[in-house]
Design a protein around this motif. Structure first.
Motif, PDB file in Angstrom:
ATOM      1  N   PHE A  63       0.831  -1.209   0.000  1.00 21.58           N
ATOM      2  CA  PHE A  63       0.000   0.000   0.000  1.00 21.58           C
ATOM      3  C   PHE A  63       0.863   1.256   0.000  1.00 21.58           C
ATOM      4  O   PHE A  63       2.060   1.211   0.308  1.00 21.58           O
ATOM      5  CB  PHE A  63      -0.932  -0.007   1.209  1.00 21.58           C
ATOM      6  N   GLY A  64       0.259   2.376  -0.342  1.00 22.97           N
ATOM      7  CA  GLY A  64       0.982   3.637  -0.346  1.00 22.97           C
ATOM      8  C   GLY A  64       2.233   3.568  -1.190  1.00 22.97           C
ATOM      9  O   GLY A  64       2.226   3.050  -2.306  1.00 22.97           O
ATOM     10  N   ASP A  65       3.343   4.055  -0.634  1.00 23.21           N
ATOM     11  CA  ASP A  65       4.613   4.052  -1.349  1.00 23.21           C
ATOM     12  C   ASP A  65       5.573   2.999  -0.817  1.00 23.21           C
ATOM     13  O   ASP A  65       6.785   3.096  -1.028  1.00 23.21           O
ATOM     14  CB  ASP A  65       5.260   5.442  -1.276  1.00 23.21           C
ATOM     15  N   SER A  66       5.053   2.004  -0.118  1.00 17.56           N
ATOM     16  CA  SER A  66       5.885   0.873   0.296  1.00 17.56           C
ATOM     17  C   SER A  66       5.976  -0.153  -0.834  1.00 17.56           C
ATOM     18  O   SER A  66       5.204  -0.108  -1.803  1.00 17.56           O
ATOM     19  CB  SER A  66       5.309   0.212   1.553  1.00 17.56           C
ATOM     20  N   ALA A  67       6.920  -1.090  -0.690  1.00 16.37           N
ATOM     21  CA  ALA A  67       7.106  -2.151  -1.689  1.00 16.37           C
ATOM     22  C   ALA A  67       5.833  -2.974  -1.832  1.00 16.37           C
ATOM     23  O   ALA A  67       5.081  -3.153  -0.867  1.00 16.37           O
ATOM     24  CB  ALA A  67       8.266  -3.044  -1.290  1.00 16.37           C
ATOM     25  N   LYS A  68       5.600  -3.471  -3.059  1.00 17.02           N
ATOM     26  CA  LYS A  68       4.370  -4.207  -3.361  1.00 17.02           C
ATOM     27  C   LYS A  68       4.681  -5.544  -4.044  1.00 17.02           C
ATOM     28  O   LYS A  68       4.315  -5.758  -5.200  1.00 17.02           O
ATOM     29  CB  LYS A  68       3.448  -3.364  -4.246  1.00 17.02           C
ATOM     30  N   PRO A  69       5.337  -6.454  -3.345  1.00 13.08           N
ATOM     31  CA  PRO A  69       5.574  -7.766  -3.953  1.00 13.08           C
ATOM     32  C   PRO A  69       4.269  -8.524  -4.134  1.00 13.08           C
ATOM     33  O   PRO A  69       3.281  -8.241  -3.463  1.00 13.08           O
ATOM     34  CB  PRO A  69       6.476  -8.459  -2.924  1.00 13.08           C
ATOM     35  N   SER A  70       4.272  -9.463  -5.036  1.00 10.52           N
ATOM     36  CA  SER A  70       3.081 -10.268  -5.289  1.00 10.52           C
ATOM     37  C   SER A  70       2.980 -11.363  -4.240  1.00 10.52           C
ATOM     38  O   SER A  70       3.724 -12.354  -4.281  1.00 10.52           O
ATOM     39  CB  SER A  70       3.147 -10.885  -6.692  1.00 10.52           C
ATOM     40  N   LEU A  71       2.083 -11.178  -3.269  1.00 10.26           N
ATOM     41  CA  LEU A  71       1.874 -12.169  -2.212  1.00 10.26           C
ATOM     42  C   LEU A  71       0.500 -11.955  -1.598  1.00 10.26           C
ATOM     43  O   LEU A  71      -0.249 -11.076  -2.008  1.00 10.26           O
ATOM     44  CB  LEU A  71       2.989 -12.089  -1.164  1.00 10.26           C
ATOM     45  N   GLU A  72       0.168 -12.769  -0.608  1.00 11.95           N
ATOM     46  CA  GLU A  72      -1.131 -12.679   0.054  1.00 11.95           C
ATOM     47  C   GLU A  72      -1.030 -11.715   1.243  1.00 11.95           C
ATOM     48  O   GLU A  72      -0.306 -11.974   2.201  1.00 11.95           O
ATOM     49  CB  GLU A  72      -1.571 -14.061   0.544  1.00 11.95           C
ATOM     50  N   TYR A  73      -1.759 -10.614   1.150  1.00  9.57           N
ATOM     51  CA  TYR A  73      -1.696  -9.590   2.196  1.00  9.57           C
ATOM     52  C   TYR A  73      -2.765  -9.868   3.254  1.00  9.57           C
ATOM     53  O   TYR A  73      -3.757  -9.160   3.377  1.00  9.57           O
ATOM     54  CB  TYR A  73      -1.844  -8.202   1.578  1.00  9.57           C
ATOM     55  N   THR A  74      -2.534 -10.903   4.014  1.00 12.36           N
ATOM     56  CA  THR A  74      -3.477 -11.291   5.061  1.00 12.36           C
ATOM     57  C   THR A  74      -3.250 -10.430   6.303  1.00 12.36           C
ATOM     58  O   THR A  74      -2.153  -9.880   6.511  1.00 12.36           O
ATOM     59  CB  THR A  74      -3.289 -12.762   5.439  1.00 12.36           C
ATOM     60  N   PRO A  75      -4.248 -10.316   7.174  1.00 11.68           N
ATOM     61  CA  PRO A  75      -4.031  -9.600   8.437  1.00 11.68           C
ATOM     62  C   PRO A  75      -2.894 -10.186   9.258  1.00 11.68           C
ATOM     63  O   PRO A  75      -2.165  -9.453   9.935  1.00 11.68           O
ATOM     64  CB  PRO A  75      -5.382  -9.740   9.154  1.00 11.68           C
ATOM     65  N   GLU A  76      -2.717 -11.503   9.201  1.00 11.62           N
ATOM     66  CA  GLU A  76      -1.636 -12.138   9.965  1.00 11.62           C
ATOM     67  C   GLU A  76      -0.276 -11.751   9.395  1.00 11.62           C
ATOM     68  O   GLU A  76       0.681 -11.508  10.147  1.00 11.62           O
ATOM     69  CB  GLU A  76      -1.798 -13.651   9.963  1.00 11.62           C
ATOM     70  N   PHE A  77      -0.165 -11.666   8.062  1.00 11.71           N
ATOM     71  CA  PHE A  77       1.079 -11.208   7.443  1.00 11.71           C
ATOM     72  C   PHE A  77       1.378  -9.770   7.870  1.00 11.71           C
ATOM     73  O   PHE A  77       2.524  -9.421   8.183  1.00 11.71           O
ATOM     74  CB  PHE A  77       0.970 -11.289   5.918  1.00 11.71           C
ATOM     75  N   LEU A  78       0.347  -8.922   7.894  1.00  8.51           N
ATOM     76  CA  LEU A  78       0.552  -7.528   8.275  1.00  8.51           C
ATOM     77  C   LEU A  78       0.867  -7.393   9.758  1.00  8.51           C
ATOM     78  O   LEU A  78       1.606  -6.491  10.162  1.00  8.51           O
ATOM     79  CB  LEU A  78      -0.679  -6.696   7.891  1.00  8.51           C
ATOM     80  N   LYS A  79       0.343  -8.298  10.579  1.00  7.60           N
ATOM     81  CA  LYS A  79       0.719  -8.294  11.995  1.00  7.60           C
ATOM     82  C   LYS A  79       2.201  -8.598  12.147  1.00  7.60           C
ATOM     83  O   LYS A  79       2.904  -7.961  12.947  1.00  7.60           O
ATOM     84  CB  LYS A  79      -0.105  -9.327  12.772  1.00  7.60           C
ATOM     85  N   GLN A  80       2.696  -9.565  11.391  1.00 10.70           N
ATOM     86  CA  GLN A  80       4.112  -9.884  11.452  1.00 10.70           C
ATOM     87  C   GLN A  80       4.943  -8.714  10.935  1.00 10.70           C
ATOM     88  O   GLN A  80       6.030  -8.429  11.466  1.00 10.70           O
ATOM     89  CB  GLN A  80       4.430 -11.144  10.651  1.00 10.70           C
ATOM     90  N   PHE A  81       4.444  -8.029   9.916  1.00  9.09           N
ATOM     91  CA  PHE A  81       5.134  -6.810   9.455  1.00  9.09           C
ATOM     92  C   PHE A  81       5.259  -5.808  10.598  1.00  9.09           C
ATOM     93  O   PHE A  81       6.315  -5.202  10.800  1.00  9.09           O
ATOM     94  CB  PHE A  81       4.392  -6.163   8.290  1.00  9.09           C
ATOM     95  N   LEU A  82       4.194  -5.639  11.374  1.00 10.64           N
ATOM     96  CA  LEU A  82       4.225  -4.698  12.484  1.00 10.64           C
ATOM     97  C   LEU A  82       5.269  -5.110  13.518  1.00 10.64           C
ATOM     98  O   LEU A  82       6.010  -4.264  14.045  1.00 10.64           O
ATOM     99  CB  LEU A  82       2.844  -4.591  13.130  1.00 10.64           C
ATOM    100  N   VAL A  83       5.355  -6.394  13.806  1.00 10.61           N
ATOM    101  CA  VAL A  83       6.394  -6.899  14.704  1.00 10.61           C
ATOM    102  C   VAL A  83       7.774  -6.488  14.192  1.00 10.61           C
ATOM    103  O   VAL A  83       8.615  -5.945  14.936  1.00 10.61           O
ATOM    104  CB  VAL A  83       6.312  -8.438  14.826  1.00 10.61           C
ATOM    105  N   ASP A  84       8.019  -6.725  12.905  1.00 10.47           N
ATOM    106  CA  ASP A  84       9.326  -6.449  12.315  1.00 10.47           C
ATOM    107  C   ASP A  84       9.595  -4.945  12.211  1.00 10.47           C
ATOM    108  O   ASP A  84      10.740  -4.498  12.374  1.00 10.47           O
ATOM    109  CB  ASP A  84       9.417  -7.093  10.931  1.00 10.47           C
ATOM    110  N   PHE A  85       8.552  -4.163  11.945  1.00 12.04           N
ATOM    111  CA  PHE A  85       8.690  -2.701  11.837  1.00 12.04           C
ATOM    112  C   PHE A  85       9.110  -2.114  13.181  1.00 12.04           C
ATOM    113  O   PHE A  85      10.040  -1.293  13.256  1.00 12.04           O
ATOM    114  CB  PHE A  85       7.361  -2.103  11.367  1.00 12.04           C
ATOM    115  N   LEU A  86       8.461  -2.533  14.259  1.00 15.53           N
ATOM    116  CA  LEU A  86       8.814  -2.034  15.584  1.00 15.53           C
ATOM    117  C   LEU A  86      10.227  -2.461  15.964  1.00 15.53           C
ATOM    118  O   LEU A  86      10.993  -1.676  16.545  1.00 15.53           O
ATOM    119  CB  LEU A  86       7.811  -2.531  16.619  1.00 15.53           C
ATOM    120  N   ASP A  87      10.591  -3.706  15.628  1.00 11.92           N
ATOM    121  CA  ASP A  87      11.951  -4.171  15.898  1.00 11.92           C
ATOM    122  C   ASP A  87      12.979  -3.334  15.139  1.00 11.92           C
ATOM    123  O   ASP A  87      14.029  -2.973  15.681  1.00 11.92           O
ATOM    124  CB  ASP A  87      12.101  -5.645  15.506  1.00 11.92           C
TER     125      ASP A  87
END
Length: 284
Positions: A63-87
């Motif tokens: 979304f927005g101006d972040s990278a957009k690889p072809s994958l499944e953007y599930t809520p669980e995937f985005l939760k893991q992104f949040l974990v990694d972003f905070l880290d």
């Protein structure tokens, strides 16, 4: 008092992520946008919040101006992104503020890592009831959403899509900020954006409504939680807010009058006041 908002980039698990930063002191606030949107949605509250808090507003991958690889953007995937972003930013504990899909992502994070969440703010959040407008759930039908993508990627289609979203998300669509309309139009024509939106919608919804509801888990949340809802939201009915607050140990409800699905965009002054009042009682 307002503070300067900086646009930054960071690498998170191999993905280039755009985020906005405001403020240098105080409790960290992380603002999470909804589906088919970007961190620009927080522009109307970022400068004021940054005067008191350290505020971060990322674009989710896809979304927005972040990278957009072809994958499944599930809520669980985005939760893991949040974990990694905070880290990646070295943030050990924060207030999470999420709108719509962002609310569900914040909720999933809070349920799995409560020690890292000082407080939780759910803004017209998904995951709090099965009901959702058919205008979104019908996009999950086989073939229907895929055809819609083709038309909406053209300049005329992108313009029409932007105005249709305004009629859905705002109590007063004619007053939707021109910057918000332009951002929707711009993103519609970005490669991969609408595809990410569709996979995200299908991960959350089917033609009958929302897949997964977390009402029975809300009693597990130990942190203060504010539920904010626009009284005229036609995407997710305000009854879901009342139901959610009744199940929380430390639940607070703020109904934003004469407002649709995006209180932080449509009624930023009221939204900021409600959020600041809530956060005044939350210690670092």
């Amino acid at each position: 008092m307002k503070t300067e908002v900086e646009e930054r980039r960071i690498n998170v698990s191999g993905l280039s992520i755009r985020y906005f930063k405001a403020g240098d002191d105080g409790l960290p606030l992380v603002l999470l946008h909804g589906d088919s949107a970007s961190a620009l949605d927080w522009s109307w509250v970022l400068p004021n919040l940054g005067a008191t808090y350290r505020v971060y507003a990322p674009d989710f991958p896809g979304f927005g101006d972040s990278a957009k690889p072809s994958l499944e953007y599930t809520p669980e995937f985005l939760k893991q992104f949040l974990v990694d972003f905070l880290d990646a930013l070295g943030i050990e504990r924060a207030v999470l503020v999420g709108n719509s899909l962002g609310g569900q992502v914040a909720l999933r994070f809070a349920l799995s890592r409560p020690e890292q969440v000082a407080a939780l703010v759910l803004v017209d959040s998904s995951g709090l009831g099965y009901a959702v407008t058919p205008l979104l759930s019908q996009l999950t039908l086989p073939g229907y959403g895929d055809v819609a993508i083709i038309g909406c990627q053209t300049p005329p289609g992108a313009k029409m899509r932007s105005w249709l979203r305004a009629t859905l998300f705002f109590a007063h669509p004619a007053q939707a900020p021109s910057v918000w309309i332009a951002e929707q139009e711009r993103m519609s024509q970005m490669p991969g954006f609408l595809q990410a939106t569709l996979t995200s919608l299908r991960a959350q919804l089917n033609v009958f409504g929302q897949h997964q509801v977390f009402l029975d888990s809300l009693g597990e949340l130990p942190m203060p939680t504010l539920v904010v809802w626009g009284t005229e939201d036609v995407v997710l009915p305000k009854e879901q807010a009342h139901d959610a607050v009744s199940r929380l140990k430390q639940g607070h409800l703020a109904l934003i009058p004469d407002c649709g699905h995006l209180p932080h965009v449509e009624r930023p002054e009221i939204f900021s006041a409600e959020l600041s009042q809530f956060l005044a009682g939350v210690g670092a």
